[in-house]
Design a protein around this motif. Structure first.
Motif, mmCIF file in Angstrom:
data_model
loop_
_atom_site.group_PDB
_atom_site.id
_atom_site.type_symbol
_atom_site.label_atom_id
_atom_site.label_comp_id
_atom_site.label_asym_id
_atom_site.label_seq_id
_atom_site.Cartn_x
_atom_site.Cartn_y
_atom_site.Cartn_z
ATOM 1 N N LEU B 104 0.839 -1.212 0.000
ATOM 2 C CA LEU B 104 0.000 0.000 0.000
ATOM 3 C C LEU B 104 0.869 1.255 0.000
ATOM 4 N N LYS B 105 2.021 1.138 0.652
ATOM 5 C CA LYS B 105 2.929 2.287 0.694
ATOM 6 C C LYS B 105 3.588 2.523 -0.641
ATOM 7 N N GLY B 106 3.449 1.564 -1.560
ATOM 8 C CA GLY B 106 4.026 1.725 -2.887
ATOM 9 C C GLY B 106 5.475 1.293 -2.988
ATOM 10 N N LEU B 107 5.941 0.485 -2.034
ATOM 11 C CA LEU B 107 7.323 -0.021 -2.125
ATOM 12 C C LEU B 107 7.420 -1.001 -3.296
ATOM 13 N N PRO B 108 8.588 -1.100 -3.917
ATOM 14 C CA PRO B 108 8.756 -2.052 -5.022
ATOM 15 C C PRO B 108 8.511 -3.486 -4.538
ATOM 16 N N LYS B 109 8.018 -4.315 -5.448
ATOM 17 C CA LYS B 109 7.578 -5.664 -5.082
ATOM 18 C C LYS B 109 8.695 -6.477 -4.418
ATOM 19 N N ALA B 110 9.893 -6.388 -4.993
ATOM 20 C CA ALA B 110 11.010 -7.179 -4.464
ATOM 21 C C ALA B 110 11.274 -6.793 -3.006
ATOM 22 N N GLU B 111 11.195 -5.496 -2.725
ATOM 23 C CA GLU B 111 11.457 -5.038 -1.368
ATOM 24 C C GLU B 111 10.362 -5.539 -0.414
ATOM 25 N N CYS B 112 9.098 -5.465 -0.885
ATOM 26 C CA CYS B 112 7.982 -5.974 -0.074
ATOM 27 C C CYS B 112 8.206 -7.437 0.270
ATOM 28 N N GLU B 113 8.645 -8.206 -0.728
ATOM 29 C CA GLU B 113 8.849 -9.639 -0.501
ATOM 30 C C GLU B 113 9.965 -9.889 0.501
ATOM 31 N N ASP B 114 11.022 -9.075 0.403
ATOM 32 C CA ASP B 114 12.132 -9.220 1.353
ATOM 33 C C ASP B 114 11.666 -8.939 2.774
ATOM 34 N N ILE B 115 10.936 -7.837 2.932
ATOM 35 C CA ILE B 115 10.409 -7.484 4.255
ATOM 36 C C ILE B 115 9.569 -8.628 4.788
ATOM 37 N N ALA B 116 8.667 -9.138 3.924
ATOM 38 C CA ALA B 116 7.742 -10.198 4.339
ATOM 39 C C ALA B 116 8.499 -11.453 4.743
#
Lengths: 264, 268
Positions: B104-116
């Motif tokens: 939702l914050k608009g972070l790039p997908k790869a970064e979202c996946e890393d965080i997750a």
């Protein structure tokens, strides 16, 4: 006393027993039909014998007329059903979750749901004539308002916590509607579509009551004039089988598209 | 300065056809940076209302609330919340659930996946990234809910009886897991419970609330050394705190269970 018996409430029974019971009840009904007809208790223009119905079916499959009737009935039903579902799904979801939409629409749906569709046929003929549009409209009216009410109920039951949770994760109101409310409603929407599709079939004869020249409903009404009970029963069975097939397709669709849903 | 400051917060509402209810009465509360604050109180004391206020899901009738000096108005990603009910989005996989906030914050997908994936590992669910919520047990669902709330890197983590629906063994494991994650990431936490053991085991500060109308009756600072493990639960210090909270809570439970007129007579 055993609670794991065929006669205990809410207990699973073996698959074999379930099949046997199902086959048994159908068998009894068929047997009764055979007894009445072959036993000479009823004249053929009151109730046709099974083989006569079968023969009527084979003949109409052979000259393809049965498929022509099925084709035109399916066109009417699917058009009316789609015409109703496409607006009813989003509108129903909004109605169930937005008090403003509910307040605006509820008086109309509340009133319309009790109007028998057949009561509107004279007006439909006056307004849109006796073509296929009128038949489609009968299906539309028969399903649209019911869908609205059922889907709004589905939407009203979506957990408030799910929505609050999305807010605390940073979602806007619009995102909550798009990404939470709509997907959360999908299993219930699918069930509603399945149920109302069944209802759409039940409106078929009413839809083809006026000035039809093909369709299963027309076939039945036409056969009534000559007391061709074999053709009437053929029409009835065809509608039943087609209903079962569409129901099965909806079930399959739900399993495929909404496998995440817990209550299948 | 405290991270979270509530001053003279009062919440009143009027159920249809019933007399007005004061859910929270003049509540003031401070939660310091990077500390673990617990609010413990009998059911119906308004502790969930208090948390929902901080989350921005409800608004106070009067009083003020601020996070880091900024007034709280409406929900926001800097105040993450874990609910008591299972609130995973059932149509999203574990990974997609945890990615929900960052996406939702608009972070790039790869970064979202890393965080997750990082957080999924932290809550001990590696290997379940592609599972759907219906395949998970209650404890596992709450682990994912915790990871999902942390994925936004909120300034304060709000937890509303998150382990209330779990059996007691799972609950104990979840408390240890939560402390482990909290120790590693240092977050400010505001945690609601009615379980006294849970409150003392987890908290730096325990605020005991009174029955309706909800007020903060006493605030205790829990000086049990961290990291706390199972043995902390039976230490003399723990018992001393427990005894104190138990008495505070018992008085409240009696009041809550007593019919109104009787309560007034007892109080006078």
């Amino acid at each position: 006393m055993s609670t794991r018996s065929l006669f205990a409430p809410k207990v699973d029974i073996p698959r074999g027993a379930a099949l046997a019971l199902g086959a048994g009840s159908v068998g009894v009904l068929l047997g009764f039909w055979c007894l009445l007809t072959y036993g000479g208790f009823t004249p053929p223009d009151f109730l046709a014998a099974p083989d006569k119905v079968l023969a009527a079916g084979v003949k109409r499959i052979g000259d393809l007329s049965l498929f022509r009737h099925i084709g035109s009935s399916l066109t009417v039903i699917l058009s009316g059903f789609l015409l109703a579902s496409i607006p009813a799904v989003p509108l129903g979801i909004l109605m169930g979750s937005f008090r403003a939409v509910q307040a605006a629409i509820e008086p109309i749906t509340g009133f319309m749901r009790y109007i028998p569709v057949s009561a509107l046929i004279p007006l439909l003929i006056l307004w849109i004539g006796i073509g296929i549009e009128q038949k489609i409209m009968v299906i539309f009216l028969g399903t649209f308002f019911q869908q609205l009410i059922l889907i709004s109920d589905v939407s009203a039951r979506v957990s408030k916590d799910l929505i609050d949770c999305a807010y605390t994760l940073g979602a806007s109101r619009r995102q909550v509607v798009q990404r939470i409310l709509f997907p959360a409603c999908m299993p219930g929407v699918m069930d509603t579509l399945r149920v109302t599709m069944g209802w759409a079939w039940t409106y078929l004869v009413v839809a083809e009551l006026v000035a039809a020249d093909s369709g299963l409903g027309y076939m039945i009404l036409n056969a009534m004039r000559g007391l061709f009970t074999d053709v009437i029963l053929l029409g009835v069975f065809t509608i039943g089988v087609l209903g079962l097939i569409t129901d099965f397709l909806f079930k399959l669709l739900r399993q495929r598209l909404l496998s995440w849903s817990a209550d299948l | 300065m405290s991270l979270l400051a509530l001053d003279h917060v009062t919440v009143r509402f009027k159920p249809k056809g019933k007399p007005e209810v004061t859910a929270l009465d003049d509540v003031s509360l401070r939660v310091a940076h990077d500390t673990f604050a617990v609010i413990v109180g009998p059911s119906g004391c308004g502790k969930s209302t208090l948390l929902r206020l901080v989350a921005g899901l409800e608004t106070p009738t009067s009083g003020s609330m601020a996070l880091d000096g900024q007034p709280i108005a409406g929900p926001s990603a800097d105040r993450g919340m874990v609910f008591q009910s299972y609130t995973l989005f059932p149509w999203l996989s574990v990974r997609e659930n945890v990615m929900f906030g960052p996406k939702l914050k608009g972070l790039p997908k790869a970064e979202c996946e890393d965080i997750a994936d990082d957080l999924i590992r932290a809550v001990g669910l590696s290997g379940f990234e592609r599972s759907f919520p219906k395949e998970l047990s209650g404890g596992m669902r709450q682990r994912v809910a915790l990871a999902r709330a942390l994925a936004n890197d909120p300034r304060i983590l709000l937890m509303d009886e998150p382990f209330g629906a779990l059996d007691s063994q799972t609950r104990q494991l979840m408390q240890e897991l939560l402390l482990e994650v909290w120790q590693a990431r240092r977050k400010t936490v505001l945690f609601i419970t009615h379980d006294i053991d849970e409150a003392i085991f987890l908290g730096d500060a325990v605020h005991v609330m009174t029955a309706r109308p909800g007020r903060i009756k006493r605030s205790l600072s829990i000086d049990i050394p961290r990291p706390r493990d199972l043995d902390a639960l039976t230490s003399p210090d723990f018992m001393r705190y427990k005894r104190e909270v138990l008495h505070l809570m018992h008085d409240e439970a009696v009041l809550a269970a007593t019919p109104r007129r009787e309560a007034i007579r007892l109080a006078s």
